[in-house]
Design an enzyme around this catalytic site. Structure first.
Site, PDB file in Angstrom:
ATOM      1  N   ARG A 268       0.830  -1.213   0.000  1.00  0.00           N
ATOM      2  CA  ARG A 268       0.000   0.000   0.000  1.00  0.00           C
ATOM      3  C   ARG A 268       0.870   1.271   0.000  1.00  0.00           C
ATOM      4  NH1 ARG A 268      -0.461   4.641   2.768  1.00  0.00           N
ATOM      5  NH2 ARG A 268      -0.130   3.526   4.721  1.00  0.00           N
ATOM      6  N   ASP A 269       1.560   1.527   1.099  1.00  0.00           N
ATOM      7  CA  ASP A 269       2.332   2.773   1.202  1.00  0.00           C
ATOM      8  C   ASP A 269       3.453   2.779   0.170  1.00  0.00           C
ATOM      9  OD1 ASP A 269       3.018   5.240   2.220  1.00  0.00           O
ATOM     10  OD2 ASP A 269       3.302   4.583   4.268  1.00  0.00           O
TER      11      ASP A 269
ATOM     12  N   HIS B 294       4.911   4.479  12.813  1.00  0.00           N
ATOM     13  CA  HIS B 294       4.982   4.345  11.349  1.00  0.00           C
ATOM     14  C   HIS B 294       6.010   5.375  10.863  1.00  0.00           C
ATOM     15  CE1 HIS B 294       2.937   3.915   7.282  1.00  0.00           C
ATOM     16  NE2 HIS B 294       3.456   5.132   7.135  1.00  0.00           N
TER      17      HIS B 294
ATOM     18  N   HIS C 192       8.848   7.015   8.464  1.00  0.00           N
ATOM     19  CA  HIS C 192       9.487   7.103   7.141  1.00  0.00           C
ATOM     20  C   HIS C 192      10.951   7.446   7.410  1.00  0.00           C
ATOM     21  CE1 HIS C 192       5.980   6.973   4.279  1.00  0.00           C
ATOM     22  NE2 HIS C 192       5.396   6.981   5.465  1.00  0.00           N
TER      23      HIS C 192
ATOM     24  N   CYS D 153       4.261   9.117   0.684  1.00  0.00           N
ATOM     25  CA  CYS D 153       2.882   9.596   0.523  1.00  0.00           C
ATOM     26  C   CYS D 153       2.878  10.577  -0.636  1.00  0.00           C
ATOM     27  CB  CYS D 153       2.391  10.282   1.796  1.00  0.00           C
ATOM     28  SG  CYS D 153       0.784  11.073   1.592  1.00  0.00           S
TER      29      CYS D 153
ATOM     30  N   ASN E  57       9.785   4.601   3.285  1.00  0.00           N
ATOM     31  CA  ASN E  57       9.373   4.071   4.590  1.00  0.00           C
ATOM     32  C   ASN E  57      10.574   3.376   5.218  1.00  0.00           C
ATOM     33  OD1 ASN E  57       6.668   4.070   3.010  1.00  0.00           O
ATOM     34  ND2 ASN E  57       6.067   3.656   5.107  1.00  0.00           N
TER      35      ASN E  57
END
Ligand code: HMG
Ligand code: MG
Length: 332
Positions: A45-46, A237, A239, A270, A279
């Site tokens: 996803r990310d 989370h 990055h 993002c 990430n």
């Protein structure tokens, strides 16, 4: 042994004196490092939302399968957001319908609103993740709403999802800083995280969306959260845009956090946060945790293989350190 104030609360320290040498202060480190930690994988996803080219569905499924085979038990496989906003994940319905979760593996997907939830349910998802930013500007650019309106949409998603037996996770984005507004107020980070807990989200992941966090700041944020939310409901989370993600994870470990998001190979970012590339790489996280004796249930060699799959899927060299250097030193 005596107590010393390290500037971050009381810690045990040892004062040793070697004859003829100056006093050396040993601060007891990693005393609170846990036996195990949980890794939540976000690369499908990310990672893929930030790629220029859209990856074909069979390659996405190949990546998800490789991640599950490496022992990752929680994987965010896609996003039920608007295909106009994130065309790279326009095939979310198909990905969710075709991805096979081996026993013990949970798939999750990002979901911004009721339209997304309807799609997620139809595709058989059992878990979704809602999200809001701390800063108004990032939030507006990301989901075209104020933070307040976004939280209302999240509450609707969370309520309906839970009524249908689904689990709901949440993200607080730009918790360490915003690409448009700069510094953010820690009180706002806590307030938004609390709102997600009140919605029944089983876990709130604090996002350093643009990778600007540093260890003292992380301590400040986690200290502010600690009085309000149990640490087992908080995840980090990070990055790794500026190379500080693992240092922040280490602070989190020391302060009772046991859940960390990461993306294989360091894939990710993002698209509505300039400079958000990268990430924290799952291999780097797992390498450090295992080296510290913190079990993750992940097979690092197979994880590196999954990183190779990610690399072949996106067709470019990925930035993860262990991904590039390998894990040979662990065998020595
Ligand atoms: P909008 O354009 O304001 O949507 O976008 P709207 O509600 O006005 O609806 C417009 C049209 O979109 C309608 O269709 C809706 O049905 C449709 P029309 O009537 O014109 O044919 N629509 C949808 N279609 C499919 N799925 C949906 C959906 N919703 C509406 N879910 C919206 C608002 C929230 C949808 C949009 O802004 C959006 O999708 N944004 C997502 C952006 C995004 O995914 N960003 C990256 C993820 S966040 C992130 O990466 C940070 C994180 O990793 C943590 C961290 O690092 O900190 C999580
Ligand atoms: Mg992110």
């Amino acid at each position: 042994m005596r107590k010393e104030d390290s500037g971050s609360g009381e810690r045990r320290s040892t004062l040793r004196r070697t004859p003829g040498r100056p006093k050396v202060l040993f601060v007891a480190l990693f005393e609170r490092a846990p036996d195990c930690a949980s890794v939540y994988e976000v690369s499908p996803r990310d990672g893929l939302q930030n790629e220029r080219a859209t990856v074909p569905i069979h390659d996405k499924l190949r990546l998800i399968e490789a991640l599950a085979q490496a022992g990752l038990q929680r994987i965010e496989i896609t996003s039920f957001v608007s295909p106009r906003w994130i065309p790279q994940l326009a095939d979310a319905d198909e990905v969710a319908a075709h991805a096979v979760a081996p026993p013990g593996v949970t798939f999750s997907a990002l979901c911004p609103n009721a339209v997304g939830l309807k799609r997620a349910k139809a595709a058989g998802m059992r878990e979704v993740a809602v999200f809001a930013s701390v800063s108004e500007t990032h939030n507006k650019k990301n989901v075209n709403k104020t933070v307040e309106a976004t939280l209302a949409a999240c509450a609707q998603v969370a309520g309906e999802a839970q009524a249908g037996g689904m689990r709901v996770r949440a993200y607080v984005s730009t918790a360490w800083g915003c690409p448009y507004e700069g510094d953010v107020d820690v009180k706002r980070v806590v307030a938004i995280a609390k709102k997600f807990v009140e919605m029944g989200c089983y876990q709130v992941s604090l996002g350093d969306t643009i990778g600007v966090g540093t260890p003292r700041q992380t301590e400040r944020i986690l200290r502010a959260i600690a009085g309000e939310i149990a640490s087992d409901r908080i995840a980090m989370h990070m990055h790794d845009t500026r190379g500080t993600a693992l240092a922040n994870v280490l602070v989190g470990l020391e302060m009772g956090i046991r859940d960390f998001d990461a993306s294989v190979g360091g894939l990710g970012g993002c698209p509505y946060a300039p400079g958000a590339a990268g990430n924290l790489a799952t291999e780097d996280l797992v390498f450090m945790l295992q080296g510290m004796g913190v079990k993750t249930g992940i097979d690092l060699e197979r994880l590196v293989e999954a990183g190779r799959v990610a690399e072949s899927v996106v067709g470019r060299l990925l930035p993860g350190k262990v991904h590039q250097a390998g894990v040979r030193s662990l065998k020595a």
